[in-house]
Design a protein around this motif. Sequence first.
Motif, PDB file in Angstrom:
ATOM      1  N   MET A   1       0.847  -1.181   0.000  1.00 45.69           N
ATOM      2  CA  MET A   1       0.000   0.000   0.000  1.00 45.69           C
ATOM      3  C   MET A   1       0.886   1.236   0.000  1.00 45.69           C
ATOM      4  O   MET A   1       1.906   1.280   0.664  1.00 45.69           O
ATOM      5  N   ASP A   2       0.428   2.229  -0.746  1.00 41.48           N
ATOM      6  CA  ASP A   2       1.217   3.451  -0.888  1.00 41.48           C
ATOM      7  C   ASP A   2       0.667   4.614  -0.074  1.00 41.48           C
ATOM      8  O   ASP A   2       1.031   5.759  -0.313  1.00 41.48           O
ATOM      9  N   GLY A   3      -0.210   4.346   0.877  1.00 41.24           N
ATOM     10  CA  GLY A   3      -0.706   5.411   1.733  1.00 41.24           C
ATOM     11  C   GLY A   3      -2.144   5.780   1.424  1.00 41.24           C
ATOM     12  O   GLY A   3      -2.893   5.006   0.824  1.00 41.24           O
ATOM     13  N   GLU A   4      -2.508   6.975   1.853  1.00 43.41           N
ATOM     14  CA  GLU A   4      -3.873   7.451   1.663  1.00 43.41           C
ATOM     15  C   GLU A   4      -3.898   8.591   0.652  1.00 43.41           C
ATOM     16  O   GLU A   4      -2.921   9.302   0.471  1.00 43.41           O
ATOM     17  N   LYS A  68     -11.573   3.256   6.887  1.00 47.55           N
ATOM     18  CA  LYS A  68     -10.838   2.324   7.758  1.00 47.55           C
ATOM     19  C   LYS A  68     -10.629   0.976   7.066  1.00 47.55           C
ATOM     20  O   LYS A  68      -9.507   0.519   6.896  1.00 47.55           O
ATOM     21  N   ALA A  69     -11.708   0.325   6.656  1.00 49.17           N
ATOM     22  CA  ALA A  69     -11.609  -0.980   5.992  1.00 49.17           C
ATOM     23  C   ALA A  69     -10.880  -0.870   4.659  1.00 49.17           C
ATOM     24  O   ALA A  69     -10.210  -1.813   4.225  1.00 49.17           O
ATOM     25  N   SER A  70     -10.978   0.284   4.017  1.00 45.80           N
ATOM     26  CA  SER A  70     -10.306   0.453   2.721  1.00 45.80           C
ATOM     27  C   SER A  70      -8.784   0.429   2.868  1.00 45.80           C
ATOM     28  O   SER A  70      -8.082   0.080   1.932  1.00 45.80           O
ATOM     29  N   VAL A  71      -8.275   0.764   4.050  1.00 46.21           N
ATOM     30  CA  VAL A  71      -6.834   0.653   4.304  1.00 46.21           C
ATOM     31  C   VAL A  71      -6.434  -0.820   4.236  1.00 46.21           C
ATOM     32  O   VAL A  71      -5.451  -1.184   3.586  1.00 46.21           O
TER      33      VAL A  71
END
Length: 121
Positions: A1-4, A68-71
Amino acid sequence: MDGEISPDEVKELLEDDADVRVIDIRDEQSFNHSRIPDSENIPFHELTSRVEEFEGEDRIVTVCPHGKASVQAAQLIGSYEGTADATVESMEGGLEKYGLKFGLIGSEDEADESANAESPF
């Protein structure tokens, strides 16, 4: 993951017709009720069995109600070997933040005229 990524950045990517897949991880009924234009629905519980669908993508943004869940979804997609070269991000604040600012489309809408003052959830 590359962050938000912020809702503003997601909207800009979509308006610029960028090569991005916006993946809404809610259930089908919630997705049909309200969603970001041009997003697609892959419920969270299906991600593991469908992760190969992301192979070769350049940019993927996961979205959920509150961010939250998308993280977790972005981490799962980002851990797949076929997405090693992709930018995989979670939308910060979720659909609630996006919807309050820009509005969402629904099953009978093409687009909301303006953002609603109430949460779409």
